[in-house]
Design an enzyme around this catalytic site. Structure first.
Site, mmCIF file in Angstrom:
data_model
loop_
_atom_site.group_PDB
_atom_site.id
_atom_site.type_symbol
_atom_site.label_atom_id
_atom_site.label_comp_id
_atom_site.label_asym_id
_atom_site.label_seq_id
_atom_site.Cartn_x
_atom_site.Cartn_y
_atom_site.Cartn_z
ATOM 1 N N LYS A 294 0.819 -1.224 0.000
ATOM 2 C CA LYS A 294 0.000 0.000 0.000
ATOM 3 C C LYS A 294 0.850 1.270 0.000
ATOM 4 C CE LYS A 294 -4.129 -2.126 1.887
ATOM 5 N NZ LYS A 294 -3.757 -3.506 2.271
HETATM 6 C C1 LIG Z 1 -4.451 -4.561 1.824
HETATM 7 C C2 LIG Z 1 -3.738 -5.860 1.751
HETATM 8 C C3 LIG Z 1 -4.205 -6.907 0.927
HETATM 9 C C4 LIG Z 1 -5.482 -6.815 0.161
HETATM 10 O O1 LIG Z 1 -5.432 -5.873 -0.870
HETATM 11 P P1 LIG Z 1 -6.759 -5.246 -1.473
HETATM 12 O O2 LIG Z 1 -6.304 -4.189 -2.388
HETATM 13 O O3 LIG Z 1 -7.542 -4.708 -0.306
HETATM 14 O O4 LIG Z 1 -7.494 -6.348 -2.136
HETATM 15 C C5 LIG Z 1 -3.438 -8.056 0.854
HETATM 16 N N1 LIG Z 1 -2.287 -8.188 1.552
HETATM 17 C C6 LIG Z 1 -1.821 -7.208 2.343
HETATM 18 C C7 LIG Z 1 -0.556 -7.423 3.096
HETATM 19 C C8 LIG Z 1 -2.524 -6.012 2.464
HETATM 20 O O5 LIG Z 1 -2.062 -5.039 3.266
#
Ligand SMILES: *Cc1c(COP(=O)(O)O)cnc(C)c1O
Length: 492
Positions: free
Chosen positions: A117
């Site tokens: 993210k």
């Molecule tokens: C947010 C997250 C996900 C899921 O991603 P999305 O975009 O919400 O589908 C998977 N793995 C990790 C480590 C995350 O932080």
């Protein structure tokens, strides 16, 4: 490029949807049309990535979507976001092969909070700063997090004079590392709530506050959750960047395996695919909270009530109502916003049972999904993820986190069944250090501490205990934001 809501209405500029988040009609903003990328353009991007790095590629891709920020500014923003000092390398998202399995790990977690993210949020922070300065105004970022979004957002927004952050976290549902990352932040412009509920409750609270137009306007409420279209666009970049590192020709079709929660990361690969990236299968991996796996297997979308969401060892995927699904459905119904509005308002108002949802199992648009969009889904259990972590370590010397393991497990399972082919790019979405307990359970030892996180768990922590009640969140925020009204603007 203009943007429109999945539920209809008029179109808007990027800079408006950047600050607005959710559209006023409850829909999500999507680009009016996807820019087209040809094999020749892919060939030139391959050279660009190799010679100038990720920031240059990000600039070339984002300028296709962001046409109301001057090009030189956009170049400056991407160069500052995707700097070697922020992401440890010029490539930002390097890939490495998993032995000779035909699976490649795409390392998306080298940013400040060790989750993918960071890649989008570092850009989003800079876009906010640019646009708020241009407008001489300020923004309150209101978000919900299951653990990773919150810290990524706070690390990206920290120090931005025109941005305040209020983050709703599910009390006692994050890992000690995730909690420490957020609750140890000591910044007068950042507040964390520990909500008595799960992530879906937090997300519903954000929606409730956003649907109060007066509150939203008075306090300049904006979003960093994956409903913000800028995040989606920033994530499109690494679908290209990772493909460019693996593909042996400009037309080779490659599959992607993506651990999925809110359907944001996988949606960005879908967008890249629609632009012309040669994607084979788009492998969607869930954990025990398998609403999306069920939907793609059956055509029946049945979100679960918050109390039925399991707390798992891949907490960032503990989501029942994936908000970005609406953007995919919009493509599935060929941009028919009336149809999309009808599906989701009926889903929200409970006409399809108490928790909402819809049934497309007999609908042509669903039946042809695999052919048109290539999504194939699978789920993992806690045991599956532990076994995958152990296998990756023993057979390949690779340490992966439980979310990445969910993706690798489903990819391996579908490969064994002959339902997908290699090569497969498996997204590594977080570093194992964030989920030390699960790694210990799988391997009998803790992941080595990453030097830049030393001492984190010992820092003092603070959060505001909060009931699962929109009115209480509102009144707390109203007084906090009123007290702080002197803090945000007027800084140059
Ligand atoms: C947010 C997250 C996900 C899921 O991603 P999305 O975009 O919400 O589908 C998977 N793995 C990790 C480590 C995350 O932080």
């Amino acid at each position: 490029m203009r943007y429109q809501s999945t539920r209809g209405g008029s179109t808007a500029n990027f800079s408006d949807v950047l600050l607005e988040g959710l559209a006023a009609d409850g829909g999500l903003y999507v680009p009016e049309k996807y820019p087209v990328v040809t094999p020749a353009l892919l060939a030139s991007w391959r050279v660009l990535l190799a010679e100038q790095g990720y920031a240059a590629l990000a600039h070339q891709i984002l300028r296709l979507f962001i046409t109301d920020i001057p090009d030189a500014e956009l170049a400056r923003l991407t160069a500052s976001a995707y700097h070697e000092q922020v992401f440890a390398s010029r490539v930002v998202t390097p890939v490495t092969p998993v032995g000779d399995t035909g699976i490649w790990l795409a390392h998306l977690s080298n940013g400040p909070t060790a989750a993918f993210k960071d890649i989008a949020l570092q850009m989003l922070g800079r876009l906010f700063d640019y646009e708020l300065t241009r407008r001489d105004t300020w923004l309150t970022v209101l978000g919900a997090t299951s653990g990773d979004t919150g810290s990524s957002a706070e690390y990206a927004m920290r120090g931005l004079a025109r941005v305040k952050v209020a983050m709703l976290t599910p009390h006692a549902r994050m890992t000690p590392f995730q909690q420490a990352q957020m609750y140890s932040i000591d910044d007068p412009r950042i507040v964390n709530f520990a909500v008595a509920g799960v992530f879906d409750d937090c997300q519903d609270l954000v929606k409730a506050l956003n649907s109060d137009a007066e509150f939203k306007a008075t306090y300049h409420i904006g979003a960093v959750n994956s409903i913000n279209v800028a995040r989606l666009l920033a994530q499109v970049v690494y679908a290209f960047a990772t493909w460019l590192q693996v593909a042996e020709s400009d037309t080779q079709r490659i599959s992607f395996a993506v651990p999925t929660g809110n359907f944001g990361d996988i949606l960005s690969v879908h967008v890249a695919h629609q632009m012309g990236l040669p994607v084979d299968a788009l492998i969607l991996a869930t954990n025990e909270n398998n609403v999306l796996q069920e939907f793609f297997a059956t055509g029946v979308y049945r979100p679960r009530p918050a109390h039925a969401v399991h707390a798992t060892s891949s907490p960032s995927m503990d989501i029942s109502k994936a908000s970005n699904l609406e953007r995919f459905i919009w493509d599935l119904v060929d941009g028919d916003s009336q149809r999309s509005a009808q599906l989701f308002t009926h889903s929200d108002d409970g006409s399809f049972g108490v928790t909402g949802g819809f049934d497309l199992s007999h609908d042509e648009i669903f039946v042809t999904q695999r052919e048109r969009f290539g999504i194939v889904a699978g789920a993992s259990s806690h045991t599956d993820r532990l076994a995958t972590i152990a296998r990756m370590w023993r057979e390949h010397g690779l340490l992966i986190d439980p979310h990445t393991a969910a993706g690798v497990h489903v990819a391996a399972q579908l490969l064994a069944k002959g339902e997908v082919r290699t090569p497969i790019i498996a997204y590594e979405t977080a570093l194992p250090v964030k989920f030390a307990n699960t790694i210990c359970e799988a391997l009998g030892f803790e992941p080595p501490t990453v030097e830049r996180f030393a001492g984190l768990l010992q820092k003092p922590q603070h959060a505001i205990a909060m009931a699962n009640d929109a009115n209480q969140v509102k009144s707390w925020l109203a007084s906090w934001l009123t007290d702080h009204q002197s803090v945000p603007p007027h800084t140059h």
